[in-house]
Design a protein around this motif. Structure first.
Motif, PDB file in Angstrom:
ATOM      1  N   LEU A   1       5.087   4.260 -13.809  1.00 49.78           N
ATOM      2  CA  LEU A   1       5.735   3.027 -13.387  1.00 49.78           C
ATOM      3  C   LEU A   1       6.024   2.139 -14.581  1.00 49.78           C
ATOM      4  CD1 LEU A   1       3.887   1.699 -10.205  1.00 49.78           C
ATOM      5  CD2 LEU A   1       5.725   3.357 -10.388  1.00 49.78           C
ATOM      6  N   THR A   2       7.060   1.326 -14.449  1.00 54.45           N
ATOM      7  CA  THR A   2       7.261   0.252 -15.426  1.00 54.45           C
ATOM      8  C   THR A   2       6.311  -0.887 -15.051  1.00 54.45           C
ATOM      9  OG1 THR A   2       8.904  -0.874 -14.086  1.00 54.45           O
ATOM     10  CG2 THR A   2       9.707   0.839 -15.586  1.00 54.45           C
ATOM     11  N   ARG A   3       6.148  -1.836 -15.965  1.00 55.04           N
ATOM     12  CA  ARG A   3       5.295  -2.983 -15.666  1.00 55.04           C
ATOM     13  C   ARG A   3       5.844  -3.764 -14.466  1.00 55.04           C
ATOM     14  NH1 ARG A   3       2.953  -7.740 -19.674  1.00 55.04           N
ATOM     15  NH2 ARG A   3       2.257  -9.123 -17.994  1.00 55.04           N
TER      16      ARG A   3
ATOM     17  N   ASP B   1      -4.780   8.592 -12.053  1.00 60.18           N
ATOM     18  CA  ASP B   1      -3.436   8.443 -12.597  1.00 60.18           C
ATOM     19  C   ASP B   1      -2.730   7.216 -12.062  1.00 60.18           C
ATOM     20  OD1 ASP B   1      -2.705  10.097 -14.542  1.00 60.18           O
ATOM     21  OD2 ASP B   1      -1.682  11.575 -13.287  1.00 60.18           O
ATOM     22  N   LYS B   2      -3.505   6.186 -11.722  1.00 58.10           N
ATOM     23  CA  LYS B   2      -2.885   4.987 -11.153  1.00 58.10           C
ATOM     24  C   LYS B   2      -2.369   4.076 -12.257  1.00 58.10           C
ATOM     25  CE  LYS B   2      -4.520   4.354  -6.541  1.00 58.10           C
ATOM     26  NZ  LYS B   2      -4.828   3.408  -5.499  1.00 58.10           N
ATOM     27  N   ALA B   3      -1.205   3.502 -12.001  1.00 56.40           N
ATOM     28  CA  ALA B   3      -0.670   2.531 -12.943  1.00 56.40           C
ATOM     29  C   ALA B   3      -1.406   1.219 -12.760  1.00 56.40           C
ATOM     30  CB  ALA B   3       0.821   2.333 -12.695  1.00 56.40           C
ATOM     31  N   THR B   4      -2.078   0.733 -13.799  1.00 50.65           N
ATOM     32  CA  THR B   4      -2.773  -0.555 -13.752  1.00 50.65           C
ATOM     33  C   THR B   4      -2.371  -1.327 -15.002  1.00 50.65           C
ATOM     34  OG1 THR B   4      -4.722  -0.020 -15.072  1.00 50.65           O
ATOM     35  CG2 THR B   4      -4.760   0.680 -12.762  1.00 50.65           C
ATOM     36  N   TYR B   5      -2.784  -2.589 -15.058  1.00 52.78           N
ATOM     37  CA  TYR B   5      -2.508  -3.357 -16.262  1.00 52.78           C
ATOM     38  C   TYR B   5      -3.113  -2.674 -17.477  1.00 52.78           C
ATOM     39  CZ  TYR B   5      -0.291  -7.147 -13.833  1.00 52.78           C
ATOM     40  OH  TYR B   5       0.600  -7.867 -13.108  1.00 52.78           O
ATOM     41  N   VAL B   6      -4.297  -2.079 -17.290  1.00 54.04           N
ATOM     42  CA  VAL B   6      -4.978  -1.456 -18.426  1.00 54.04           C
ATOM     43  C   VAL B   6      -4.302  -0.155 -18.827  1.00 54.04           C
ATOM     44  CG1 VAL B   6      -7.155  -0.496 -19.246  1.00 54.04           C
ATOM     45  CG2 VAL B   6      -7.158  -2.558 -17.816  1.00 54.04           C
ATOM     46  N   THR B   7      -3.960   0.689 -17.839  1.00 58.44           N
ATOM     47  CA  THR B   7      -3.343   1.971 -18.209  1.00 58.44           C
ATOM     48  C   THR B   7      -1.939   1.763 -18.786  1.00 58.44           C
ATOM     49  OG1 THR B   7      -2.521   2.334 -15.941  1.00 58.44           O
ATOM     50  CG2 THR B   7      -4.655   3.293 -16.497  1.00 58.44           C
TER      51      THR B   7
ATOM     52  N   ILE C   1      -5.413  -8.370 -12.261  1.00 55.01           N
ATOM     53  CA  ILE C   1      -5.604  -7.963 -13.663  1.00 55.01           C
ATOM     54  C   ILE C   1      -7.101  -7.803 -13.942  1.00 55.01           C
ATOM     55  CG2 ILE C   1      -5.153  -8.470 -16.085  1.00 55.01           C
ATOM     56  CD1 ILE C   1      -2.803 -10.222 -15.243  1.00 55.01           C
ATOM     57  N   LYS C   2      -7.889  -8.765 -13.437  1.00 59.89           N
ATOM     58  CA  LYS C   2      -9.340  -8.670 -13.629  1.00 59.89           C
ATOM     59  C   LYS C   2      -9.889  -7.400 -12.967  1.00 59.89           C
ATOM     60  CE  LYS C   2     -13.526  -9.875 -14.660  1.00 59.89           C
ATOM     61  NZ  LYS C   2     -14.030 -10.129 -16.018  1.00 59.89           N
ATOM     62  N   ASP C   3      -9.395  -7.083 -11.769  1.00 60.63           N
ATOM     63  CA  ASP C   3      -9.830  -5.858 -11.085  1.00 60.63           C
ATOM     64  C   ASP C   3      -9.534  -4.621 -11.930  1.00 60.63           C
ATOM     65  OD1 ASP C   3     -11.156  -6.386  -8.747  1.00 60.63           O
ATOM     66  OD2 ASP C   3      -9.600  -5.574  -7.431  1.00 60.63           O
ATOM     67  N   ASP C   4      -8.351  -4.594 -12.518  1.00 60.34           N
ATOM     68  CA  ASP C   4      -7.957  -3.449 -13.342  1.00 60.34           C
ATOM     69  C   ASP C   4      -8.858  -3.340 -14.581  1.00 60.34           C
ATOM     70  OD1 ASP C   4      -5.974  -2.987 -11.524  1.00 60.34           O
ATOM     71  OD2 ASP C   4      -4.307  -3.564 -12.823  1.00 60.34           O
ATOM     72  N   ILE C   5      -9.211  -4.496 -15.148  1.00 60.74           N
ATOM     73  CA  ILE C   5     -10.104  -4.490 -16.321  1.00 60.74           C
ATOM     74  C   ILE C   5     -11.501  -4.022 -15.909  1.00 60.74           C
ATOM     75  CG2 ILE C   5     -11.268  -5.977 -18.016  1.00 60.74           C
ATOM     76  CD1 ILE C   5      -8.630  -7.650 -18.072  1.00 60.74           C
ATOM     77  N   LEU C   6     -11.969  -4.529 -14.761  1.00 61.86           N
ATOM     78  CA  LEU C   6     -13.297  -4.123 -14.289  1.00 61.86           C
ATOM     79  C   LEU C   6     -13.341  -2.625 -13.999  1.00 61.86           C
ATOM     80  CD1 LEU C   6     -14.405  -7.019 -11.903  1.00 61.86           C
ATOM     81  CD2 LEU C   6     -15.567  -6.249 -13.989  1.00 61.86           C
ATOM     82  N   ASP C   7     -12.208  -2.070 -13.576  1.00 60.54           N
ATOM     83  CA  ASP C   7     -12.202  -0.637 -13.253  1.00 60.54           C
ATOM     84  C   ASP C   7     -12.586   0.205 -14.457  1.00 60.54           C
ATOM     85  OD1 ASP C   7     -11.497   1.587 -11.307  1.00 60.54           O
ATOM     86  OD2 ASP C   7     -10.239   2.101 -13.033  1.00 60.54           O
ATOM     87  N   VAL C   8     -12.266  -0.263 -15.660  1.00 63.93           N
ATOM     88  CA  VAL C   8     -12.671   0.507 -16.844  1.00 63.93           C
ATOM     89  C   VAL C   8     -13.943  -0.036 -17.500  1.00 63.93           C
ATOM     90  CG1 VAL C   8     -10.370   1.390 -17.401  1.00 63.93           C
ATOM     91  CG2 VAL C   8     -11.105  -0.784 -18.369  1.00 63.93           C
TER      92      VAL C   8
ATOM     93  N   GLN D   1       0.837  -1.205   0.000  1.00 64.37           N
ATOM     94  CA  GLN D   1       0.000   0.000   0.000  1.00 64.37           C
ATOM     95  C   GLN D   1       0.873   1.257   0.000  1.00 64.37           C
ATOM     96  OE1 GLN D   1      -3.225   0.285  -0.292  1.00 64.37           O
ATOM     97  NE2 GLN D   1      -3.389   2.469   0.163  1.00 64.37           N
ATOM     98  N   MET D   2       1.975   1.223   0.765  1.00 65.74           N
ATOM     99  CA  MET D   2       2.907   2.359   0.773  1.00 65.74           C
ATOM    100  C   MET D   2       3.527   2.548  -0.610  1.00 65.74           C
ATOM    101  SD  MET D   2       3.584   4.432   3.296  1.00 65.74           S
ATOM    102  CE  MET D   2       5.237   5.043   2.952  1.00 65.74           C
ATOM    103  N   LEU D   3       3.962   1.436  -1.213  1.00 62.42           N
ATOM    104  CA  LEU D   3       4.546   1.527  -2.569  1.00 62.42           C
ATOM    105  C   LEU D   3       3.527   2.105  -3.542  1.00 62.42           C
ATOM    106  CD1 LEU D   3       6.403  -1.916  -2.956  1.00 62.42           C
ATOM    107  CD2 LEU D   3       7.372   0.301  -2.313  1.00 62.42           C
ATOM    108  N   ASP D   4       2.269   1.713  -3.372  1.00 64.03           N
ATOM    109  CA  ASP D   4       1.205   2.189  -4.252  1.00 64.03           C
ATOM    110  C   ASP D   4       1.018   3.702  -4.107  1.00 64.03           C
ATOM    111  OD1 ASP D   4      -0.742   1.705  -6.169  1.00 64.03           O
ATOM    112  OD2 ASP D   4      -2.333   1.549  -4.688  1.00 64.03           O
ATOM    113  N   MET D   5       1.023   4.173  -2.864  1.00 65.95           N
ATOM    114  CA  MET D   5       0.883   5.619  -2.643  1.00 65.95           C
ATOM    115  C   MET D   5       2.059   6.379  -3.246  1.00 65.95           C
ATOM    116  SD  MET D   5      -0.733   6.026   1.235  1.00 65.95           S
ATOM    117  CE  MET D   5       0.869   6.588   1.727  1.00 65.95           C
ATOM    118  N   ALA D   6       3.255   5.823  -3.053  1.00 62.97           N
ATOM    119  CA  ALA D   6       4.457   6.495  -3.567  1.00 62.97           C
ATOM    120  C   ALA D   6       4.451   6.534  -5.096  1.00 62.97           C
ATOM    121  CB  ALA D   6       5.706   5.779  -3.061  1.00 62.97           C
ATOM    122  N   ALA D   7       3.688   5.599  -5.713  1.00 63.54           N
ATOM    123  CA  ALA D   7       3.696   5.468  -7.170  1.00 63.54           C
ATOM    124  C   ALA D   7       2.679   6.380  -7.852  1.00 63.54           C
ATOM    125  CB  ALA D   7       3.417   4.018  -7.555  1.00 63.54           C
ATOM    126  N   GLU D   8       1.785   6.996  -7.051  1.00 62.08           N
ATOM    127  CA  GLU D   8       0.752   7.826  -7.683  1.00 62.08           C
ATOM    128  C   GLU D   8       1.393   9.019  -8.387  1.00 62.08           C
ATOM    129  OE1 GLU D   8      -2.765   8.753  -5.270  1.00 62.08           O
ATOM    130  OE2 GLU D   8      -2.608   6.716  -4.486  1.00 62.08           O
TER     131      GLU D   8
END
Lengths: 286, 286
Positions: free
Chosen positions: A160-162, A236-242, A211-218, A149-156
């Motif tokens: 990010l790379t894949r 502006d979150k890095a997801t599989y889709v973005t 990955i499914k969560d990221d797809i559902l988000d869009v 969760q910390m890494l995720d916040m720092a990444a906003e």
């Protein structure tokens, strides 16, 4: 999800909290515990046990503990200082109903109580309980979910790379999902080889779920998701889709699905329930 | 406090966090862990072990876990949604340095990791570890410290009776202090009679600690306390001093002190260190 284990889990969890010290605190904890979660983690744990030839019921305390930890993490993630969400699963978030202070404490209480709950299970040996809490606390703590969760916040707001995005997901959501598989393996007293296979399978399923969560988000609707579709992209979150685009994200999901199916068939012939669960994860609409 | 165990504890705790997943999260956790806490809970646990004829070092993992939990509770208590404090022990509070989101996660991480830490102690048996985590998680959870904190919030701006105030304190601060005594008893493998005596002693010491805290709140200086004196009175909090007045609060403290001394002498003749600790709790200026 309609699943034969859901009723078993919900019935078990409805008895977690009797004899309150603070009725308001218990109300806040129960509000989020019963707010329509899919119970995917408990179902994964019990299904893995069944796949290993064990009684599903022997995993109920560990399954409930993991669901309590998942629930606390959502309460804290939704706080104004974190994601500041008003809705979760189509219902008001915990702090919108009970206030921020109570929501913080409800999260703290669920997290702490989850370990008490496993320790109080008289059907498990001391050795198994120690191993369960070791796995769960590692997966949920600063080296697992909280660190992710910390890494995720720092990444906003940063590109990010894949590989970086996958490290965030591996810890933020993957570690606790993998813990479901490992806990089942400990209860079933599997040998090291089988535990290593469960470790790999748990990692794949965590990835599949994300990955499914990221797809559902869009692709999901507010009605089905209970939150605004496209919120990751807006934030502006890095997801599989973005990162990969929708078609490549779907292809990645299909690849991981087939890898997971292959791992399951290597583990056991008794795999119908687990295969159905993998199908559900890929096909779900919320 | 200068105490022979402090260096042992601080040295042990300085190695809690290697190989960070998120360096920022570890920095936030270590900031509060090393922010000048008195280490009274770890010292109580190790001193109780010594009093029971056990090596103090055998309690280090449980002592560190309890200090991690105490530390997380201060981080969350100081948050804007809770007490909204800028200073703690004369230093900026965690969220004032690292921001609210990180402070929430640092608390969550410390709490979760505390249980992992006990489970990873290879010098203890599985039975002892299960009992330690059962005691600590009960004392810290919704039936203990977190529940007490909820009762405390609900009691603000409302006139409490002495019995109601004591129930708040019993859980908010007392349960975790008593857990130090009980954990030591478990590690020393005491019988049920001796455990019951430790239970009573732990309850008295928790009470003693709280009355002294309430007295210091009106008598301590900012320099010594690291926070504004009289803040409880300003916040309309029910304390021993606001309910009984200062002279009666001091008398109550003296009474509890003598009861605790009596309990210690009933438990063992090997009681010099514990007696010194009780003297310290009563005489401390911060």
């Amino acid at each position: 999800m309609k699943h034969k284990f859901i009723e078993l889990i919900n019935d078990y969890m409805s008895h977690l909290y009797d004899d309150a010290l603070s009725a308001e605190l218990d109300a806040a904890m129960n509000y989020s515990l019963s707010a329509g979660g899919k119970r995917i983690r408990p179902v994964l744990l019990l299904t893995t046990l069944e796949m290993c030839g064990e009684k599903a019921a022997s995993g109920l305390s560990a399954a409930a503990a993991i669901e309590m930890i998942h629930t606390y993490s959502l309460i804290h993630d939704d706080l104004p200082a974190m994601d500041d969400d008003d809705y979760r699963r189509g219902k008001l978030t915990n702090h919108r109903v009970y206030g921020e202070a109570t929501a913080i404490l409800a999260g703290d209480g669920l997290l702490t109580d989850s370990f008490y709950h496993v320790m109080s299970d008289e059907t498990l040996t001391a050795e198994v309980k120690v191993e369960l809490v070791r796995i769960i606390s590692r997966a949920a703590g600063s080296r697992g979910m909280v660190g992710g969760q910390m890494l995720d916040m720092a990444a906003e707001h940063r590109q990010l790379t894949r590989a970086e995005m996958e490290e965030v997901h591996l810890h933020k959501t993957g570690d606790l999902i993998r813990a479901c598989f490992l806990c089942a393996g400990v209860i079933a007293r599997l040998d090291d080889t089988a535990m290593a296979q469960l470790h790999d399978l748990g990692t794949k399923v965590g990835l599949l779920f994300q990955i499914k969560d990221d797809i559902l988000d869009v692709e999901g609707s507010l009605e089905e998701m209970g939150k605004t579709a496209g919120s990751d992209a807006q934030n502006d979150k890095a997801t599989y889709v973005t990162l990969l685009g929708l078609p490549a994200a779907k292809q990645a999901m299909t690849d991981v699905y087939h890898e997971a199916v292959e791992l399951v068939s290597q583990l056991t012939e008794n795999c119908t329930s687990m295969m159905e669960l993998l199908d559900y994860i890929v096909a779900r609409t919320k």
